[in-house]
Design an enzyme around this catalytic site. Sequence first.
Site, PDB file in Angstrom:
ATOM      1  CB  THR A 170       4.513   3.686  -5.183  1.00 44.65           C
ATOM      2  OG1 THR A 170       4.620   3.929  -3.799  1.00 44.65           O
ATOM      3  CG2 THR A 170       5.375   4.588  -5.760  1.00 44.65           C
TER       4      THR A 170
ATOM      5  CB  VAL B 172      -0.848  -0.188   1.249  1.00 42.62           C
ATOM      6  CG1 VAL B 172      -1.920   1.229   1.250  1.00 42.62           C
ATOM      7  CG2 VAL B 172      -1.758  -1.129   1.363  1.00 42.62           C
ATOM      8  CB  CYS B 173       0.789   4.181   0.093  1.00 41.42           C
ATOM      9  SG  CYS B 173       1.582   5.998   0.299  1.00 41.42           S
ATOM     10  CB  THR B 174       5.958   4.788   0.439  1.00 45.30           C
ATOM     11  OG1 THR B 174       5.530   4.891   1.584  1.00 45.30           O
ATOM     12  CG2 THR B 174       5.911   5.905  -0.449  1.00 45.30           C
TER      13      THR B 174
END
Length: 317
Positions: free
Chosen positions: A122, A102-104
Amino acid sequence: MRTVLVVLFDNVQSLDVTGPVEVFAGAEAGRVGSYRILTASLDGAPVRTSSGLTLVPDHALADAPAPHILLVPGGVGTRHLDPRLTDWLREHGPRAERLVSVCTGAIPLAAAGLLDGRRATTHWAYCDKLARDHPAIDVDPDPIYVRDGQVATSAGVTSGIDLALALVEEDLGRDAALMVARYLVVFLRRPGNQAQFSAQLAAQTAQREPLREVQQWITEHPDADLSVESLATRARLSPRHFARAFQAETGMTPGRYVERVRVEHARRLMEDTADGIEEISRTCGYRTPEAMRRAFVKTLGSAPAEYRRRFSPASTR
């Protein structure tokens, strides 16, 4: 029962953890025995999130059971990775049936070499860095999530919810995912190829009030005459001056902005209503259904009918 193991570390983004966890927990509540959700940090010690919350893990990573879904959240803590976490991911990541970030959270996976040769995404603010630091990864900055084999990567924090809903739908069916989405008061799921930015977010907000008013007018009236000449009149500028000023202040041409607004509006109607394609095309300012079809194929990669078949919650009602 599928074991979901969420990796915790200091300065993790709390929503990257709790968003997907709430989705899997909701699915488990609706169908007991579907998911077992566990959390683990390197040494089993509590971690402090970037927003100041303290999370208490269930296990140390070394003692955690083998997961079906291994989920790595993001946050500022990914900027200074403990080498032990990278080593653990390198060893255990390939064993998971699904490896999810998730995300970074894509950054730890990349550091462990688990994204090499794969397409991934990302958070938009880190896509360029991910591509520079790891040229073996095919970084796509546009979608909210990307599936490549057993690996799934997602963009900003709320896209982790979208990806988790997609996994629940794959595991338990559309009705189960719809139940969770309704309970959480979110869309069933946004398609992975949806852009990270809405039209309004993708464009900068104009500095001058007349141009801001035009941006708002476009959003509220996609079926109106949105030619440069008409919009320039509304902004009380000449067409040439308006076009130059709009692009300078928003970062895109008036025509591109109009195109994105209309596609976004049409997409939402395709997802949320049973209106016919011809009616939707008129509502969104397209002269013909064929014009809308071309815009959908160009922007979303699928024709309207195919898009509705794949992504409309209304089809399950």
